[in-house]
Scaffold this motif. Structure first.
Motif, short mmCIF file in Angstrom:
data_model
loop_
_atom_site.label_atom_id
_atom_site.label_comp_id
_atom_site.label_asym_id
_atom_site.label_seq_id
_atom_site.Cartn_x
_atom_site.Cartn_y
_atom_site.Cartn_z
N GLY A 165 6.23 -6.82 4.18
CA GLY A 165 7.31 -5.94 3.77
C GLY A 165 6.76 -4.59 3.34
N TRP A 166 7.68 -3.67 3.04
CA TRP A 166 7.24 -2.31 2.72
C TRP A 166 6.47 -2.26 1.40
CZ3 TRP A 166 8.68 0.19 -1.71
CH2 TRP A 166 9.75 -0.34 -2.43
N THR A 167 6.77 -3.17 0.46
CA THR A 167 6.04 -3.14 -0.81
C THR A 167 4.58 -3.54 -0.61
OG1 THR A 167 6.85 -5.40 -1.22
CG2 THR A 167 8.06 -3.59 -2.25
N GLY A 168 4.33 -4.57 0.19
CA GLY A 168 2.95 -4.97 0.45
C GLY A 168 2.17 -3.89 1.18
N LEU A 216 -1.75 0.61 1.03
CA LEU A 216 -1.97 2.05 1.26
C LEU A 216 -2.47 2.71 -0.02
CD1 LEU A 216 -1.72 4.54 3.10
CD2 LEU A 216 0.65 4.77 2.32
N GLY A 217 -2.00 2.24 -1.17
CA GLY A 217 -2.45 2.80 -2.44
C GLY A 217 -3.94 2.63 -2.66
N ILE A 218 -4.53 1.57 -2.09
CA ILE A 218 -5.98 1.38 -2.19
C ILE A 218 -6.71 2.56 -1.56
CG2 ILE A 218 -7.90 -0.01 -1.32
CD1 ILE A 218 -6.21 -2.48 -1.77
#
Length: 532
Positions: free
Chosen positions: A472-475, A480-482
């Motif tokens: 999903g978009w949250t995962g 991506l934040g990493i």
């Protein structure tokens, strides 16, 4: 014309081991931490001093190294075995008075190769635990364990023997999964006598094996007999490990070395666990109160000092003690213990053990970031069981591997850790996609056999939607934040702040990864409660 022959499982496994071993050999000249000197000193201690002086901080004839033994006796016996081989390679390796800066090619080559050879136990555990799995599941599991980037970073660059120790754990899980409870319990007791930090899962083993003794035919007396045999076997294992030190009256020294509570709540580099949030909250509250005019006395030992020591004091929040962390770990474990007692199913043991080590990592005392291996490797066994487990493992293994990046802080190792993470991500994605595409095709064929026409097409469509290996978009946003955190720490922070605030990039890695591992803990808890 005969069809091409498909390689059998053993050949495929040996190919994976061979290629992974070649990579490890190429990494021999790479950076190593002070752990290599720590273990070299342990070779010298066990090979030169009498057993009664192994754990003594200032024994007669001891060397000037500050790193005395702090692992249980079986690991000391293992070091004694290695010291005999080391002396044959180069007698200087086991010399007590080398100091802490001995870095000859002989000691590096010998110790690196000893880790590579010790991985044989990891491979044996991985092979056995996968014996009853389907072909695609077995190959995927082997890839997850043999090619684990975390094990390569920690053992074959940073330097430790985690693969060897995790091999004992996998052998124990295999025995429990096969219903061989006595062998599984004995192997876990052996593991504890190699490294006591695996004891976090001991409550799960105790409850599960106790309940299993009284499950099945035979009644109470037969169950009591099983329990007596199991208890006697475990006592015999611990007696063989600690008995000589009891005889010499050295148990106090052994215990004080194994449990150095004076080291403080957190390691120099924070492990990404619950205490990261607690520390940040304390710093935030103290800053706010000082701005409001309150006199807040700051502790002498700072959590951001980057030093190993008793950095447990807080400015505002209550001080955390080892007993506090022990109670929190036990409370977090309690739902799992209830499940293990009420429904002691062998197929769920790996899931429970992984959850136990996640609890220990999240709430434990002085947790090292390397301890993430304790739950990642057992979760690999769980990951091939269902699509949802595979998605969770894929996501968690990336987060856990990235949390180890600060261990390799030198510039020449930067491409190594990045390439290892990228390679493992690609292999995991391909492996899980192939595994669950196979399952999807199997389910679709079953649906076709059960019915024809529109019903068959609907089943295929539903199955395809259900079985897609996608996030999903949250995962996706979290992963991506990493990249954003890494770009800041490697490029933007040094450019903007130069040499100021050097701990901030490390803190960002710990905090960001702590969010992911805390989520994983909640996810695992939910999955455990979901099984009846």
């Amino acid at each position: 014309m005969a069809p091409p022959r498909t390689p059998d499982a053993a050949t495929t496994f040996l190919w994976q081991i061979g290629v992974a071993t070649a990579l490890k050999l190429l990494l021999i000249p790479s950076y190593h931490s002070t752990d290599l000197e720590v273990h070299r000193n342990w070779l010298a201690i066990t090979g030169s001093l009498p057993l009664s002086d192994w754990y003594s901080p200032s024994s007669p004839g001891s060397n000037p190294s500050p790193w005395t033994l702090d692992y249980p006796p079986f690991f000391a016996y293992f070091q004694l075995l290695l010291s005999s081989a080391a002396s044959a390679v180069d007698p200087i390796i086991t010399h007590l008075h080398l100091g802490i800066d001995y870095k000859s090619s002989s000691v590096i080559f010998f110790q690196r190769c000893s880790v590579i050879l010790a991985d044989s136990l990891l491979f044996a555990g991985a092979y056995l635990v996968s014996r009853r799995m389907s072909g695609p599941a077995r190959w995927t599991l082997w890839m997850l364990i043999v090619w684990s980037p975390m094990l390569i970073i920690v053992d074959h660059v940073h330097y430790q023997y985690n693969g060897f120790l995790l091999g004992w754990l996998l052998l124990s899980l295999w025995c429990l999964g096969e219903g061989r409870d006595l062998a599984g319990g004995i192997l876990f007791a052996v593991l504890l006598c190699f490294k006591h930090l695996f004891a976090v899962a001991a409550p799960v083993y105790f409850v599960y094996l106790l309940r299993r003794c009284f499950v099945g035919k035979g009644g109470f007396m037969r169950g009591l007999g099983r329990l007596t045999v199991l208890g006697a076997a475990v006592v015999a294992v611990f007696a063989s490990a600690f008995g000589p030190f009891v005889y010499y009256g050295k148990m106090n020294e052994v215990i004080s070395r194994m449990f150095p509570f004076g080291r403080g709540l957190c390691h120099a580099y924070w492990a990404p666990n619950f205490w990261v949030f607690y520390i940040l909250l304390d710093k935030f509250l103290s800053s706010v109160l000082r701005r409001l005019g309150f006199e807040i006395s700051l502790p002498a030992a700072s959590f951001t000092g980057g030093l190993v020591g008793d950095s447990s004091p807080f400015a505002v929040l209550p001080r955390i003690t080892p007993l506090t962390t022990f109670i929190m770990v036990l409370l977090a474990l309690s739902p799992c213990l209830i499940k293990a007692w009420s429904n002691p199913r062998p197929k769920l043991v790996a899931r429970w053990i992984a959850y136990a080590y996640t609890c220990g990592f999240l709430f434990g005392w002085h947790v090292h970031e390397k301890a993430a291996l304790h739950f990642v490797i057992p979760l690999a066994v769980v990951a091939v069981q269902s699509l949802e487990d595979a998605k969770h493992f894929f996501w968690l293994s990336i987060v856990s591997c990235y949390s180890l990046f600060p261990l390799l802080y030198q510039a020449q190792e930067y491409p190594i850790k990045v390439l290892l993470l990228l390679l493992s991500t690609i292999l995991m994605f391909l492996g899980f996609s192939a595994l669950f595409d196979t399952n999807k095709a199997s389910e679709a064929s079953k649906a076709s056999a059960l019915g024809k026409g529109g019903q068959s097409k609907k089943s295929k469509g539903d199955c395809a939607k259900k079985r897609g290996f996608a996030f999903g978009w949250t995962g996706r946003a979290y992963l991506l934040g990493i990249i954003i955190v890494e770009l800041w720490g490697q490029f933007f922070h040094p450019y903007i702040f130069s040499n100021e605030l050097p701990f901030v990039p490390l803190m960002m890695v710990s905090v960001y990864c702590a969010v992911g591992i805390a989520y994983s803990w909640l996810w695992q808890l939910r999955s455990i409660l979901a099984f009846s």
